[in-house]
Design an enzyme around this catalytic site. Structure first.
Site, mmCIF file in Angstrom:
data_model
loop_
_atom_site.group_PDB
_atom_site.id
_atom_site.type_symbol
_atom_site.label_atom_id
_atom_site.label_comp_id
_atom_site.label_asym_id
_atom_site.label_seq_id
_atom_site.Cartn_x
_atom_site.Cartn_y
_atom_site.Cartn_z
ATOM 1 N N TYR A 158 56.930 41.660 87.294
ATOM 2 C CA TYR A 158 55.530 41.242 87.149
ATOM 3 C C TYR A 158 55.110 40.361 88.322
ATOM 4 C CZ TYR A 158 51.350 39.109 85.120
ATOM 5 O OH TYR A 158 50.055 38.663 84.903
ATOM 6 N N THR A 193 45.697 35.264 75.508
ATOM 7 C CA THR A 193 45.330 36.666 75.263
ATOM 8 C C THR A 193 46.523 37.361 74.605
ATOM 9 O OG1 THR A 193 46.257 37.515 77.326
ATOM 10 C CG2 THR A 193 43.972 36.741 77.433
HETATM 11 P P1 NAD Z 1 45.735 42.051 77.809
HETATM 12 O O1 NAD Z 1 47.049 42.701 77.545
HETATM 13 O O2 NAD Z 1 45.075 41.272 76.731
HETATM 14 O O3 NAD Z 1 44.685 43.154 78.329
HETATM 15 C C1 NAD Z 1 45.052 44.113 79.291
HETATM 16 C C2 NAD Z 1 44.169 45.337 79.117
HETATM 17 O O4 NAD Z 1 44.569 46.283 80.129
HETATM 18 C C3 NAD Z 1 44.372 46.008 77.750
HETATM 19 O O5 NAD Z 1 43.124 46.268 77.144
HETATM 20 C C4 NAD Z 1 45.123 47.291 78.099
HETATM 21 O O6 NAD Z 1 44.826 48.381 77.228
HETATM 22 C C5 NAD Z 1 44.631 47.562 79.532
HETATM 23 N N1 NAD Z 1 45.543 48.453 80.264
HETATM 24 C C6 NAD Z 1 46.900 48.347 80.364
HETATM 25 N N2 NAD Z 1 47.385 49.399 81.047
HETATM 26 C C7 NAD Z 1 46.330 50.171 81.404
HETATM 27 C C8 NAD Z 1 46.189 51.398 82.106
HETATM 28 N N3 NAD Z 1 47.248 52.064 82.579
HETATM 29 N N4 NAD Z 1 44.946 51.902 82.286
HETATM 30 C C9 NAD Z 1 43.862 51.253 81.793
HETATM 31 N N5 NAD Z 1 43.922 50.110 81.105
HETATM 32 C C10 NAD Z 1 45.147 49.574 80.914
HETATM 33 O O7 NAD Z 1 45.971 41.142 79.093
HETATM 34 P P2 NAD Z 1 45.086 39.986 79.787
HETATM 35 O O8 NAD Z 1 45.807 38.730 79.570
HETATM 36 O O9 NAD Z 1 43.655 40.131 79.456
HETATM 37 O O10 NAD Z 1 45.355 40.400 81.310
HETATM 38 C C11 NAD Z 1 44.355 40.961 82.158
HETATM 39 C C12 NAD Z 1 44.843 40.819 83.586
HETATM 40 O O11 NAD Z 1 45.074 39.448 83.854
HETATM 41 C C13 NAD Z 1 46.173 41.513 83.859
HETATM 42 O O12 NAD Z 1 46.150 42.069 85.153
HETATM 43 C C14 NAD Z 1 47.169 40.378 83.772
HETATM 44 O O13 NAD Z 1 48.336 40.651 84.497
HETATM 45 C C15 NAD Z 1 46.371 39.258 84.386
HETATM 46 N N6 NAD Z 1 46.839 37.910 84.056
HETATM 47 C C16 NAD Z 1 46.949 37.486 82.774
HETATM 48 C C17 NAD Z 1 47.400 36.195 82.524
HETATM 49 C C18 NAD Z 1 47.568 35.643 81.142
HETATM 50 O O14 NAD Z 1 48.103 34.538 80.996
HETATM 51 N N7 NAD Z 1 47.148 36.333 80.091
HETATM 52 C C19 NAD Z 1 47.708 35.347 83.597
HETATM 53 C C20 NAD Z 1 47.572 35.817 84.888
HETATM 54 C C21 NAD Z 1 47.116 37.099 85.118
#
Ligand code: NAD
Length: 263
Positions: A158, A193
């Site tokens: 990741y 989330t």
């Molecule tokens: P989440 O899991 O709640 O949401 C992710 C969404 O992406 C989901 O709706 C899922 O269905 C969709 N998804 C996954 N694979 C996919 C694909 N192949 N095609 C289309 N859609 C797809 O996660 P989140 O926390 O909202 O994360 C969103 C972004 O933020 C991600 O890139 C994650 O890496 C990044 N992020 C999250 C955090 C955190 O703490 N939650 C921190 C840093 C970065």
């Protein structure tokens, strides 16, 4: 007038979490949205609620990327902003990471992020400037503060994928500046989330922690003293999507309550 009135925006990973919070915020700010996600029913429900457009798309599939990107052009003839946000994680000790897990995480977070940005930029480069702006388009990606410090000891693929997203952000900024397309990314910290629920579960199982314990450890050192909400990211994404950031490109913006200062 709302700051994003009339701007057309495509959000990937829009069904829940950060993507959904950004959809709500950008819609409230007046943008016209295409909401894309692997979770078709989830993204349709949100689009119905917001009066916006939903597309079920797996961003790892070239044909689905093309179909998703056709949507704003078919409806409005242009795409002003791409929010390249879909992502996945797996918590695993480095010594146990398999090829399949490495490929799955890198495929969604880095490979797909590149081909989505490339497909969007090819179209943006051929369109007229955004009304009222000198830019033809804006790309915003979701990286993570995990890009900088290896995340933690259980997130090697990741963290590597997100370091890759920061690099893509900057390569795209350089390569696309002559086309008047900007490229920036947000680096969230520990956001409440479903992704963090998964991290807490997997980390807890690996290290014998009670539910919620891994999360508590992660949020304890946040200087601003509270967990991050998806809405905290949405405010910065709204700024990056709007006219006030038109002179910014190649930047990775930490939105993390101060966990990482600088990068
Ligand atoms: P989440 O899991 O709640 O949401 C992710 C969404 O992406 C989901 O709706 C899922 O269905 C969709 N998804 C996954 N694979 C996919 C694909 N192949 N095609 C289309 N859609 C797809 O996660 P989140 O926390 O909202 O994360 C969103 C972004 O933020 C991600 O890139 C994650 O890496 C990044 N992020 C999250 C955090 C955190 O703490 N939650 C921190 C840093 C970065």
């Amino acid at each position: 007038m709302a700051r994003l009135t009339g701007r057309t925006v495509l959000i990937t990973g829009a069904a829940r979490g950060i993507g959904a919070a950004c959809a709500r915020r950008l819609a409230a700010d007046g943008a016209r949205l295409v909401l894309a996600d692997l979770d078709g029913p989830g993204v349709e429900k949100l689009a119905d609620e917001l009066g916006q457009v939903a597309v079920r798309a797996d961003v790892t599939r070239t044909q689905e990327i093309e179909r998703m990107l056709e949507e704003p052009y078919r409806r409005w003839g242009r795409l002003d902003v791409l929010f390249n946000n879909a992502g996945v994680i797996r918590v695993q000790p480095l010594l146990e990471v398999t090829e399949a897990e490495w490929d799955r995480v890198l495929n969604v977070n880095l490979r797909a992020a590149f081909f989505v940005l490339q497909a969007a930029a090819r179209r943006m480069a051929r369109q007229e400037p955004i009304p009222g702006s000198e830019l033809r388009g804006k790309l915003i990606h979701t990286a993570s503060i995990a890009a900088y410090r290896g995340g933690n000891h259980l997130m090697t693929p990741y963290s590597a994928s997100k370091a890759g997203v920061v690099s893509l952000t900057r390569s795209a900024a350089q390569a696309l500046a002559p086309h008047r397309i900007t490229s920036n990314c947000v680096c969230p910290g520990a956001v409440e989330t479903a992704m963090w629920e998964q991290i807490d579960r997997e980390w807890g199982t690996l290290e014998g922690l009670a539910p919620g314990e891994a999360w508590k450890r992660r949020i304890q050192p946040i200087p601003l003293g509270r967990p991050e909400r998806p809405e905290d990211v949405a405010g910065v994404v709204a700024f990056l999507a709007g006219p006030d950031s038109d002179y910014m490109t190649g930047q990775a913006v930490n939105v993390d309550g101060g966990l990482v200062m600088g990068n």
